[in-house]
Design a protein around this motif. Structure first.
Motif, PDB file in Angstrom:
ATOM      1  N   SER A 272      -0.123  -2.358 -21.163  1.00 13.05           N
ATOM      2  CA  SER A 272       0.836  -3.199 -20.433  1.00 13.05           C
ATOM      3  C   SER A 272       2.241  -2.607 -20.435  1.00 13.05           C
ATOM      4  N   LEU A 273       2.512  -1.729 -21.397  1.00 15.92           N
ATOM      5  CA  LEU A 273       3.825  -1.098 -21.446  1.00 15.92           C
ATOM      6  C   LEU A 273       4.141  -0.448 -20.103  1.00 15.92           C
ATOM      7  N   VAL A 274       3.138   0.150 -19.479  1.00 17.14           N
ATOM      8  CA  VAL A 274       3.378   0.764 -18.176  1.00 17.14           C
ATOM      9  C   VAL A 274       2.826  -0.063 -17.019  1.00 17.14           C
ATOM     10  N   ALA A 275       1.731  -0.749 -17.241  1.00 20.75           N
ATOM     11  CA  ALA A 275       1.048  -1.399 -16.118  1.00 20.75           C
ATOM     12  C   ALA A 275       1.769  -2.656 -15.633  1.00 20.75           C
ATOM     13  N   THR A 276       2.618  -3.242 -16.479  1.00 21.02           N
ATOM     14  CA  THR A 276       3.338  -4.445 -16.065  1.00 21.02           C
ATOM     15  C   THR A 276       4.155  -4.183 -14.798  1.00 21.02           C
ATOM     16  N   GLU A 277       4.870  -3.072 -14.798  1.00 20.00           N
ATOM     17  CA  GLU A 277       5.667  -2.747 -13.618  1.00 20.00           C
ATOM     18  C   GLU A 277       4.784  -2.512 -12.395  1.00 20.00           C
ATOM     19  N   TRP A 278       3.654  -1.854 -12.600  1.00 22.16           N
ATOM     20  CA  TRP A 278       2.749  -1.605 -11.458  1.00 22.16           C
ATOM     21  C   TRP A 278       2.337  -2.908 -10.804  1.00 22.16           C
ATOM     22  N   PHE A 279       1.962  -3.886 -11.631  1.00 27.03           N
ATOM     23  CA  PHE A 279       1.442  -5.138 -11.076  1.00 27.03           C
ATOM     24  C   PHE A 279       2.560  -6.010 -10.496  1.00 27.03           C
ATOM     25  N   LEU A 299      -4.890  -4.228  -0.112  1.00 30.98           N
ATOM     26  CA  LEU A 299      -4.476  -5.481  -0.754  1.00 30.98           C
ATOM     27  C   LEU A 299      -4.521  -6.650   0.233  1.00 30.98           C
ATOM     28  N   PHE A 300      -3.993  -6.431   1.422  1.00 34.05           N
ATOM     29  CA  PHE A 300      -3.911  -7.538   2.381  1.00 34.05           C
ATOM     30  C   PHE A 300      -5.250  -7.839   3.052  1.00 34.05           C
ATOM     31  N   TYR A 301      -6.205  -6.907   2.961  1.00 37.51           N
ATOM     32  CA  TYR A 301      -7.510  -7.185   3.563  1.00 37.51           C
ATOM     33  C   TYR A 301      -8.546  -7.589   2.517  1.00 37.51           C
ATOM     34  N   GLU A 302      -8.542  -6.893   1.386  1.00 36.40           N
ATOM     35  CA  GLU A 302      -9.594  -7.148   0.392  1.00 36.40           C
ATOM     36  C   GLU A 302      -9.119  -7.958  -0.805  1.00 36.40           C
ATOM     37  N   GLY A 303      -7.803  -8.043  -0.986  1.00 31.56           N
ATOM     38  CA  GLY A 303      -7.285  -8.864  -2.073  1.00 31.56           C
ATOM     39  C   GLY A 303      -6.806  -8.082  -3.282  1.00 31.56           C
ATOM     40  N   ALA A 304      -6.390  -8.828  -4.306  1.00 33.42           N
ATOM     41  CA  ALA A 304      -5.685  -8.264  -5.460  1.00 33.42           C
ATOM     42  C   ALA A 304      -6.543  -7.342  -6.317  1.00 33.42           C
ATOM     43  N   LYS A 305      -7.849  -7.312  -6.073  1.00 36.10           N
ATOM     44  CA  LYS A 305      -8.671  -6.443  -6.919  1.00 36.10           C
ATOM     45  C   LYS A 305      -8.287  -4.971  -6.757  1.00 36.10           C
ATOM     46  N   VAL A 306      -7.717  -4.622  -5.598  1.00 34.80           N
ATOM     47  CA  VAL A 306      -7.334  -3.219  -5.386  1.00 34.80           C
ATOM     48  C   VAL A 306      -6.299  -2.777  -6.418  1.00 34.80           C
ATOM     49  N   LEU A 307      -5.477  -3.700  -6.895  1.00 40.98           N
ATOM     50  CA  LEU A 307      -4.466  -3.333  -7.890  1.00 40.98           C
ATOM     51  C   LEU A 307      -5.142  -2.833  -9.164  1.00 40.98           C
ATOM     52  N   LEU A 349      -7.153   7.062  -3.857  1.00 42.91           N
ATOM     53  CA  LEU A 349      -8.097   6.017  -3.452  1.00 42.91           C
ATOM     54  C   LEU A 349      -9.550   6.441  -3.634  1.00 42.91           C
ATOM     55  N   GLU A 350      -9.806   7.747  -3.526  1.00 43.01           N
ATOM     56  CA  GLU A 350     -11.174   8.202  -3.794  1.00 43.01           C
ATOM     57  C   GLU A 350     -11.560   7.905  -5.243  1.00 43.01           C
ATOM     58  N   VAL A 351     -10.655   8.188  -6.153  1.00 46.11           N
ATOM     59  CA  VAL A 351     -10.940   7.876  -7.557  1.00 46.11           C
ATOM     60  C   VAL A 351     -11.042   6.360  -7.735  1.00 46.11           C
ATOM     61  N   ALA A 352     -10.106   5.646  -7.121  1.00 45.34           N
ATOM     62  CA  ALA A 352     -10.044   4.193  -7.300  1.00 45.34           C
ATOM     63  C   ALA A 352     -11.338   3.512  -6.873  1.00 45.34           C
ATOM     64  N   PHE A 353     -11.979   4.022  -5.833  1.00 46.52           N
ATOM     65  CA  PHE A 353     -13.186   3.349  -5.367  1.00 46.52           C
ATOM     66  C   PHE A 353     -14.466   4.078  -5.750  1.00 46.52           C
ATOM     67  N   ASP A 354     -14.497   5.412  -5.594  1.00 46.78           N
ATOM     68  CA  ASP A 354     -15.752   6.114  -5.873  1.00 46.78           C
ATOM     69  C   ASP A 354     -15.989   6.281  -7.363  1.00 46.78           C
ATOM     70  N   LYS A 355     -14.961   6.673  -8.097  1.00 49.23           N
ATOM     71  CA  LYS A 355     -15.159   6.951  -9.525  1.00 49.23           C
ATOM     72  C   LYS A 355     -15.134   5.686 -10.373  1.00 49.23           C
ATOM     73  N   ILE A 356     -14.287   4.758 -10.019  1.00 47.27           N
ATOM     74  CA  ILE A 356     -14.183   3.527 -10.821  1.00 47.27           C
ATOM     75  C   ILE A 356     -15.400   2.637 -10.573  1.00 47.27           C
ATOM     76  N   GLY A 357     -15.966   2.735  -9.403  1.00 48.00           N
ATOM     77  CA  GLY A 357     -17.149   1.936  -9.097  1.00 48.00           C
ATOM     78  C   GLY A 357     -16.759   0.549  -8.629  1.00 48.00           C
ATOM     79  N   SER A 358     -17.765  -0.201  -8.193  1.00 47.76           N
ATOM     80  CA  SER A 358     -17.404  -1.451  -7.539  1.00 47.76           C
ATOM     81  C   SER A 358     -17.046  -2.533  -8.558  1.00 47.76           C
ATOM     82  N   MET A 359     -16.101  -3.352  -8.146  1.00 50.60           N
ATOM     83  CA  MET A 359     -15.734  -4.546  -8.917  1.00 50.60           C
ATOM     84  C   MET A 359     -15.579  -5.620  -7.857  1.00 50.60           C
ATOM     85  N   THR A 360     -16.161  -6.749  -8.089  1.00 50.16           N
ATOM     86  CA  THR A 360     -15.998  -7.782  -7.071  1.00 50.16           C
ATOM     87  C   THR A 360     -14.815  -8.652  -7.434  1.00 50.16           C
TER      88      THR A 360
END
Lengths: 394, 200
Positions: A272-279, A299-307, A349-360
């Motif tokens: 959270s030391l760094v991620a607080t600012e991101w969010f 974010l505006f199409y799929e929602g806050a999970k992209v964060l 975004l490739e890492v965010a979606f392909d490597k991290i895998g799906s999260m609903t």
């Protein structure tokens, strides 16, 4: 229907005219030093010649995406992307085309909405248009008039932050830019006095202004963001929602990147030391502008999970290096260097979606529900202790 | 917490204080020797590191510059937890910010590391004509509460290096063993790690 949006206060800043291909000066070529240049949205960024090349490639990709969107409009008709919701009143054949459009649209949005299309696509898909349609046409201008000359704790803090929001930006940091940003933030602080003004919103609203081009649309985007897209109470007193998101993020990191999570825990590094600012700033203070806006497209199409996807990706991309760190400072330097130089949105975004895998969205909601009582109890406990300090004093 | 290693000390330092008091400006002046009339508002916190040589040791400061808005208060513990030093900053042209500084002192005294070196900085001393907190008042408050006090100006660099230097000199040179140092030790009990969540 979009013509009516233009009736609001228009923003004269036009990033298109600011698009200049960078040519390294003799000095920088000779020394191969860090150079300063302007990005797609007029922000001055520092980088080396490689960064400049990446940014020029990104510009080219943006142009290509623009051609794709124009071609789709030509073949599917204007506003085709609005016909993605399956309605029971539609005939079967139409329903099929709606599903097909939805699939196309999701894929297309992950590849990025071209800057010229962003205002209208964001406005409709985020729900801002619908929100606006529920109030009288004059809502925004009425609120501006009603709040004129009013001084509140929020307006004082807003005034304080105006020149401190992306200082040096060719439009935001002008009297006009300050005035527009002020109106958006002040009007919002009156719309929701529970939120009022929270630092961080200045950056979010500023970027919305740059994208949306009209103040009123930027205001509605801010409203839909706080009221529908993000978790509740993200920016209210105590930032409860933000605390919850941080806890959810920690759990996800432990699940998706267990090695990194364990190593950071050994270093007593709280993510959270760094991620607080991101969010709170939705990455606008850490990622280059076009990369941030690509995150916001989703974010505006799929929602806050992209964060969460993106925050996890920033860690994941640096796994090997992070596992070698011995000090908190090194962890932060790695993360900052990465975020500031992510000029290529696709790399992230490739890492965010392909490597991290799906999260609903459901996974995230469940996490929030599970962790919320714990977070609230801790905040209450802390508040109680602070209050008891005061009583001792008295 | 400060840690010793061949006269090298790593010290976590946190800056706390009201919005616009000049926390980020003090850090920018100290770390980069620069001053910006309009410093971007800090969200969450920003991290910097800077090394100082004092007589007998090299002190590497790991600096957490925190956000000043009241509602960010709930995030502060994760930044001051385990800190060896704190600078509590107020704007000497703004009495309200001095009152806020006192609250921070109170909180650190009760919740912070008991060996923490605390400094009180009355910033913006270049704006003497707008002064609303007297140096005497602040100094006697600091003395009563075991802080050391300096009036600073990030703009003119007055006392900026001095305040960090003074902290470096005052840092304890040896840590009691029952108080495991945070940042660099890896072999601590896991309980301590578990305790380091974000809002205690």
């Amino acid at each position: 229907m979009y013509g009516t949006h233009q009736s609001g206060r228009n923003i004269p800043f036009d990033y298109q005219s600011q698009v200049i291909s960078y040519r390294p000066s003799i000095h920088s070529r000779r020394a191969n030093l860090t150079v300063k240049f302007q990005d797609l949205y007029g922000f001055t960024v520092e980088g080396n010649v490689d960064d400049v090349n990446v940014l020029n490639e990104v510009r080219e990709k943006v142009r290509q995406q623009g051609r794709v969107w124009w071609a789709l409009e030509a073949s599917k008709g204007a506003n085709w992307y609005l016909e993605t919701h399956v309605s029971s009143t539609l005939k079967a054949s139409l329903r099929f085309s709606a599903i097909a459009n939805a699939v196309t649209l999701k894929r297309l949005i992950r590849k990025g909405i071209p800057p010229v299309w962003r205002p209208k696509v964001w406005f409709t898909l985020s729900g801002a248009a619908k929100k606006k349609s529920t109030v009288p046409e004059s809502y925004y201008s009425d609120l501006i008039k009603a709040t004129e000359g009013k001084v509140t704790a929020a307006t004082k803090q807003i005034d304080h932050d105006l020149p401190r929001t992306f200082p040096g930006h060719p439009w935001l940091d002008t009297p006009q830019g300050h005035a527009s940003l002020r109106r958006v933030l002040v009007v919002y602080s009156f719309r929701d006095s529970y939120v009022g003004y929270c630092q961080g919103l200045n950056y979010v609203a500023a970027l919305l202004l740059l994208v949306m081009k009209t103040e009123e649309d930027a205001f509605w985007m801010l409203a839909v963001l706080l009221e529908n897209v993000l978790v509740n109470d993200c920016y209210t007193n105590n930032l409860t929602g933000c605390h919850v998101e941080q806890r959810v993020f920690k759990d996800l990191l432990a699940k998706k990147c267990p090695k990194i999570s364990a190593h950071l825990e050994d270093l007593e590094f709280d993510v959270s030391l760094v991620a607080t600012e991101w969010f709170l700033c939705l990455f606008s203070k850490s990622l280059p502008s076009e990369t941030t806006l690509r995150v916001w497209d989703i974010l505006f199409y799929e929602g806050a999970k992209v964060l969460f996807h993106v925050a996890l990706a920033v860690f994941k991309m640096n796994e090997d290096q992070l596992l070698l760190t011995q000090q908190v400072g090194d962890v932060i330097n790695i993360l900052q260097r990465t975020t500031h130089h992510l000029f290529d949105p696709d790399e992230l975004l490739e890492v965010a979606f392909d490597k991290i895998g799906s999260m609903t969205t459901n996974t995230i909601s469940k996490g929030r529900k599970k962790l919320e009582p714990e977070v609230m109890a801790e905040l209450d406990e802390r508040l109680r202790r602070l209050n008891s300090l005061k009583e001792e004093e008295n | 917490m400060a840690t010793i290693g061949h006269s090298n000390i790593n010290a976590k330092l946190v800056l706390l204080g009201d919005m616009g008091a000049g926390k980020s400006s003090l850090v920018l002046r100290f770390v980069k020797g620069q001053f910006l009339e309009f410093q971007e508002s800090t969200i969450g916190a920003a991290f910097f590191s800077q090394t100082l040589a004092v007589n007998d040791a090299t002190v590497k400061f790991e600096i957490w510059d925190t956000a000043g808005q009241e509602r960010y208060h709930s995030l502060a513990p994760m930044y001051y937890r385990g800190a060896a030093a704190a600078i509590i900053v107020y704007d000497m042209t703004n009495a309200g910010s001095f009152a806020r500084a006192k609250k921070w002192v109170q909180e650190l005294q009760k919740q912070g590391n008991p060996n923490m070196v605390m400094a009180l900085a009355g910033n913006k001393v270049d704006l003497e004509e707008k002064r609303s907190v007297s140096a005497e008042e602040a100094r006697s408050y600091a003395e009563e509460n075991g802080l050391f006090f300096m009036e600073t100006s990030a703009k003119t660099a007055t006392n900026v290096n001095d305040i960090f230097y003074e902290i470096a000199k005052r840092l304890p040179r040896a840590q009691p063993p029952q108080n495991p140092a945070g940042m660099v030790l890896v072999d601590r009990p896991t309980e301590a790690a578990r305790a380091s969540t974000c809002c205690s």
